[in-house]
Design an enzyme around this catalytic site. Sequence first.
Site, mmCIF file in Angstrom:
data_model
loop_
_atom_site.group_PDB
_atom_site.id
_atom_site.type_symbol
_atom_site.label_atom_id
_atom_site.label_comp_id
_atom_site.label_asym_id
_atom_site.label_seq_id
_atom_site.Cartn_x
_atom_site.Cartn_y
_atom_site.Cartn_z
ATOM 1 N NE ARG A 46 -3.562 0.340 2.854
ATOM 2 C CZ ARG A 46 -4.924 0.437 2.433
ATOM 3 N NH1 ARG A 46 -5.237 1.623 1.994
ATOM 4 N NH2 ARG A 46 -5.659 -0.132 2.512
ATOM 5 C CG HIS B 207 -19.936 9.547 2.638
ATOM 6 N ND1 HIS B 207 -19.394 8.315 2.205
ATOM 7 C CD2 HIS B 207 -21.136 9.306 3.275
ATOM 8 C CE1 HIS B 207 -20.072 7.562 2.892
ATOM 9 N NE2 HIS B 207 -21.081 8.138 3.628
ATOM 10 N NE ARG C 207 -7.113 0.289 -3.052
ATOM 11 C CZ ARG C 207 -7.045 -0.869 -2.535
ATOM 12 N NH1 ARG C 207 -8.015 -1.579 -2.926
ATOM 13 N NH2 ARG C 207 -6.091 -1.310 -2.169
ATOM 14 C CD GLU D 101 -11.249 7.954 13.545
ATOM 15 O OE1 GLU D 101 -12.476 7.822 13.653
ATOM 16 O OE2 GLU D 101 -10.688 8.783 14.336
HETATM 17 C C1 GAR Z 1 -20.519 9.738 -6.208
HETATM 18 O O1 GAR Z 1 -21.762 9.236 -5.714
HETATM 19 C C2 GAR Z 1 -19.666 9.653 -4.781
HETATM 20 O O2 GAR Z 1 -20.283 10.416 -3.645
HETATM 21 C C3 GAR Z 1 -19.419 8.374 -4.528
HETATM 22 O O3 GAR Z 1 -19.160 7.601 -5.775
HETATM 23 C C4 GAR Z 1 -19.738 8.163 -6.741
HETATM 24 C C5 GAR Z 1 -18.804 8.520 -7.776
HETATM 25 O O4 GAR Z 1 -19.492 9.112 -8.950
HETATM 26 N N1 GAR Z 1 -18.178 8.436 -3.568
HETATM 27 C C6 GAR Z 1 -18.054 7.218 -2.390
HETATM 28 O O5 GAR Z 1 -18.896 6.362 -2.265
HETATM 29 C C7 GAR Z 1 -16.818 7.382 -1.724
HETATM 30 N N2 GAR Z 1 -16.664 6.381 -0.746
HETATM 31 P P1 GAR Z 1 -18.708 9.551 -9.923
HETATM 32 O O6 GAR Z 1 -17.416 8.767 -10.434
HETATM 33 O O7 GAR Z 1 -19.762 9.777 -11.159
HETATM 34 O O8 GAR Z 1 -18.165 11.033 -9.678
#
Ligand code: GAR
Length: 225
Positions: free
Chosen positions: A71, A115, A97, A149
């Site tokens: 990593r 998020h 990731r 976190e």
């Molecule tokens: C979005 O909904 C973002 O909030 C989420 O992934 C999607 C990406 O969409 N992120 C997470 O879940 C992070 N843990 P995109 O590739 O179309 O921007």
Amino acid sequence: MRAGQTPLPLGVLISGGGTNLQAMIDAIADGQLAAEIRLVVSNRSDAYGLSRAEQHGIPSAVLPHGGYPSRQAFEAALIRALHERGVELVVLAGFMRLLSPFFIRAFPQRIMNIHPGLLPAFPGLHAQRQALERGVRIAGATVHFVDEEMDHGPIICQAAVPVYPDDTEDSLSARILAQEHRLYPQALRLFAEGRLEVRGRSVLIHDEAHVPDGLLAVPELKAER
Ligand code: GAR
């Protein structure tokens, strides 16, 4: 936090479709965001967001996390690529990731994440599914600074959407995503303008306008008799 004179150099990390990346590209093109995307990095070679970068002449790189012995080796390569391009703010836009303290310490209070949930509720994967399963009436999205976190750092801004009884994970995700596309450029704009100040667990926004009270209630509040 930042003088706000020159365009903010961004490094955007993606793993998938990159619709949030597209919203940033559009906000910059429209003159709504004084920033420059110096590099898009994906840990997956099949991420459609890479094509979006290419279409707009933005340099991109694929760093497959599985292609490194550890990593830390993966993250060291990531740090190097971002530093080489002079990136000041790292923007996680659907980057799936977890980043270790090793990476986070390389960009202190200079990593943002979006998020698809109203943190601190429903951190981790499938926030929209978690919200449906818990039966909440209001869901949404959160932009926050990244700390050590997961889905935990100081919250910059949030947008809320209603949840309806006939929602599926897909319909709720789409409703939230539409607001993400407005929320993330706004958070970046505040950063670029030097208006964000982290105070412990909170973020102070300088010259913040108040939103009207009672903005969202689900179901709608009816006038009292
Ligand atoms: C979005 O909904 C973002 O909030 C989420 O992934 C999607 C990406 O969409 N992120 C997470 O879940 C992070 N843990 P995109 O590739 O179309 O921007």
